[in-house]
Structure formats: C-alpha cells, structure tokens
Design a protein around this motif. Sequence first.
Motif, short mmCIF file in Angstrom:
data_model
loop_
_atom_site.label_atom_id
_atom_site.label_comp_id
_atom_site.label_asym_id
_atom_site.label_seq_id
_atom_site.Cartn_x
_atom_site.Cartn_y
_atom_site.Cartn_z
N GLY A 94 17.56 -107.69 36.04
CA GLY A 94 16.87 -108.21 34.87
C GLY A 94 17.52 -109.49 34.40
O GLY A 94 17.81 -110.38 35.20
N ILE A 95 17.81 -109.57 33.11
CA ILE A 95 18.45 -110.78 32.58
C ILE A 95 19.96 -110.76 32.73
O ILE A 95 20.62 -111.80 32.57
CB ILE A 95 18.11 -111.00 31.08
CG1 ILE A 95 18.89 -110.02 30.19
CG2 ILE A 95 16.64 -110.90 30.83
CD1 ILE A 95 18.85 -110.39 28.72
N PHE A 96 20.54 -109.58 33.07
CA PHE A 96 21.98 -109.44 32.94
C PHE A 96 22.77 -110.20 34.00
O PHE A 96 23.92 -110.59 33.77
CB PHE A 96 22.36 -107.96 32.93
CG PHE A 96 21.66 -107.21 31.85
CD1 PHE A 96 21.94 -107.46 30.52
CD2 PHE A 96 20.67 -106.29 32.15
CE1 PHE A 96 21.26 -106.81 29.51
CE2 PHE A 96 19.99 -105.63 31.15
CZ PHE A 96 20.28 -105.89 29.83
N GLY A 97 22.16 -110.44 35.16
CA GLY A 97 22.83 -111.26 36.16
C GLY A 97 22.97 -112.70 35.73
O GLY A 97 23.89 -113.40 36.13
N SER A 98 22.06 -113.15 34.87
CA SER A 98 22.07 -114.54 34.39
C SER A 98 22.88 -114.72 33.12
O SER A 98 23.39 -115.81 32.85
CB SER A 98 20.64 -115.02 34.11
OG SER A 98 19.83 -114.99 35.24
#
Length: 551
Positions: A539-543
Amino acid sequence: MPTHSPFLRRLLAAAVAAGVLAASAQADVIAATNPSAIPAQAKARKDTIVGAISAPQGIFNPYLFSNGWDENVTEVIFGRLVGLDAQGKLRAEQAESWQVSKDGLQYTLKLRKGLKFSDGSPFTADDVAFTLTFLHDPAYDGGTDISLAKIKGGDAYKAGKASSVEGIKVLNPQTIQITVTEPGATTLQLIGGPVLSRAWYGRGYQPGKLDDLRQYSSKPLGAGPYIYDKFVPGQEVRFHANPYYFAGKPAVPNFIYRITSDATKLQLFQTGETDLEGFSINADNIEQLKALGFANLNIYNSSDYSLIEFNHNKPALKDVRVRQALTYALDRKKLVDVVYQGYGSVATLPLSPVSWAYDTKGVNPYNFDPAKAAALLDQAGWKLGSDGIREKGGQKLVVTLLATKSLFNDALIPIAKENFKRVGVELRPEVSDFNALLAKRKAGNFDLATFRTSGLNDPHDGVARFRSTENEVGYKNAQVDKLINAGNGTLDIGKRKAIYHQLYQVLANDAPLILLANRKLLYVNSSRIGNYQPDVFNGIFGSLPKLKIQY
C-alpha cells in the motif's frame, strides 16, 4: 542485502516461476496534468503530509488490534524485521540479514547495528525474543497465530508447562536464533514482524495476564518511520518523524491520518485538506479526479477480497444447503458491475487473481441462479409462507446483515434484499460504523456480516479464517483444517498450489461464506507529494519513509 540460504533462494526462484512476482503488482499511473492547480491550503502545509483513514479504534498494538484501520496506524509506528518489496520479494528492514538451515528448521536473524526504538532506547534481540514469547502467552487472543511457525517448545509454554520457549535463543544483542519443528511457508514473515520493546511493554507484564501490556495500546512505542503523537477520535491520528529510524529520519517532519468517509473524501482532497487518499474505483471517480489537474492517479490490482460472513452458530446457517442457496441467490455480477464499472470481478476464490495460487478450475463459481437457490431451500425444509417468506418449524427465514456505510454497501444492501426476497428470505440490514459492527460480531449478535479482508500477501492469509482454531463464527471442517495446515507446511510452490486448489474446491462446496468481489484499487496523491509509489504488497507504507514535499 539480506543473505538467503539455498533453501530460500530456491523458494524465491520457484515463486518467480509460478508468477507470484507478477507485473500486475505494479500500479498504472495517470499523471497530473496541471500541478499549478494544487489548492492553496495544501501548499501552505510546508512540513506535513496528510493521508486518509476511515475508522481507527485506538488499539495501536500490531498484535492486539481488532480493526484493520488500527493496523494501518501500527504500520506507521512499528515497521518490521522482514518485509516485502514492491514485487513481493523478501526485503531486509530492521533485520540486516537472515540465514535458514538447509532443512528449513533453524532461522538466524541478524539485526542492523545501532537500532533504536523511537524513544532512543536500544532495540536488541532480547526485544525480538520478548515479542515472540508474548505471542505464545496463554492469554494471547490477538490476530497473529504464531503456532503456524511451529517454534520448538511454543506449545509447552502456551500450556504453562515451561517457563520459556525452548526454540527462541538470543545469541548476542544483534542476533537471534529460532528453531522450529516443521518447515513453514509463512514462518519467516511470522517471526520477522513488528517488534515490541521489552523495556516499554514488559513493565508489569506477567505471563497469562495481559492487562498491563494492553494499556500501552494507546501509548505505542515502535521503531518505524514516524512516532505516535495523539489520536482524536472521529478526527485524526498525528505523528512526527522518527530521528532514530534505521533508514534515516523521514524528510517530511509530520504525518497525519485524517479520518474521512465516502461522503467527505473527494471534497477534502479537492480543497487540499488531504494529500493522499483512496477512492472507490469507477469511471466517475477517475474522471472527477483527473479533472482536478493536480492529482496523480495510481491504479493497481488489490490483494484483498470482499465477503459476506455466515454466523455458523445460528441453526438455519448450520445447514450447508441454506448457505449455498443464499450464495446462488445473490446477483454478485450485478453488484460488481454497479460498484466497480469494469474495474472489478466476482470473487470465486478466497484470494486475489494476482496470486500465484489462483486457479478456479473445478471450483463452483455459484453463478446467479434463483431457481437453484429456491430448490435448495425446499430441500432444506424451508417452505414458502403466505407472505412469501419461508418458514420451518414455526420460524421465519429472516436474516440480519451487519454492514457499514459505504458506496459498496449502498449497492449491496438493496440488491441483496431484492434477490433474497425473490427466493423467500427476508434480509434486515443493520448499518453502523465499523467498530460497532465488530462489537456486534464479537458478541454473536448477527446472522450475516459483510466486510473486506486486509491485503493478503500469501495464499495462507486468505484461508486462515477458516481454521477451526482461528474461526470466530463457529465454522469447523476437519478436512479444511488439514489442507490449510498442509498448504502452510511446505515451501514447495508446486505442492502448495496443488493443496490450495484442492482446498478451494472443498471450501466452495461447503460455502462457509459468500465471496463477493475482487477489485482494482485507486489511490491518489497530490502532485505536491513526491516519491509516492503504492503497491499491492505494501500500500502506501513502502513509500511513506521516502515521501517528500515538492510544492
């Protein structure tokens, strides 16, 4: 880079061959056409990024939450020892490297040098040992089933027959060794999850008594990219950048999760009150967001599925014929077409089509068939009454449906009411917020409940809910238990795929729930935010740790 044994290298190579590292994990991006249109309110926010979240409950412990939105908060605060990259490959995070013995029975994880929790205290192998031991606590009732890891001595500790878990051994402050009794496909991710600080969470903790540890769920301490500040129910969750984060302090000093809903999210994004947001994917939303000019649209396949759960403790729903009938009676294709407008599909298996284990051959798809539904209800002894509702033994076939307010459920409820009435079943929806739904579900006060799973990184994640030991709604099937354990008990991708295919056929015949839809995801970011690359695995957590403010 992590050090993999030949055992893990073979596993990863097999995963590539099987298609687990599919290109479909990557997002299609529709780039902003007019960044100058960024709202003034957003431009004025020089040191803060605002994301969106729906319904956090406030239990911010990665092993004790009961709400997926709380899990999203813990992802910001804690991080992991071992994660996944955008292609689904194992990625070193707080663990610098790991080695696995040739027989798959011993894991040695080496932590990065100088790791610290966000309060500056040391992060060591003792903290990892504390976390894994806590997960074996006799009173532990959270969502992580550490028994799947088969850590040596784990069962004895949980049963109160040992004072420690034999297979957990701290070699030095940076190194921990885990010995297991059986190889497991999900073992590394289980033992490589978020780590709890022994100094913080262990204060006052006694095995078998979790009250002291639970109190810190509202005062979380982790080692992730951001530090928890406060939670204002119904409004927001605030964080600030962690100076001790292993990959370096995030460039953006503050992060906020603003609580939004389907009714408010477009307005909040349009006026610049949020920078990152997820939307129901359909042609109308895509066109509206493109028209803003400043929005980057990221479209990719989801790894989740939506469902209607049966309460198997209710007498009528114990009968497989009734469960099958309700599945045949629901026009799921109409639902998917109405909601997703070409960006979704009817779910046939309890996983996403992006998975290497996806195989529908020989699996009953339960195509819409009211006549078959009616025949099954007849066979089950439910006869039509004078009012058109079926009866049996003086009892009307009336079922409640727990649901939250959402665009998806706004379509599901009228379709289901009409479809079920057609075959003689009365549906009574009970719409509430998600936390109220969870409370009713936990108390058993329901017949049906609809929701969506979290993201599923491994096929085991999609079927774990059907294990007798994990199921919360009374479903039990010994053959299902055996196949789930077998699928997780080998690392041979070919063997796992065959086991899951058999499992999906058994589950389809037993109809423990109604599978609804697979979907694509639509996440947008204001073009003032750079380095935003959401993916199906993170989701957004890698970014999040790499985000920057460009305008």
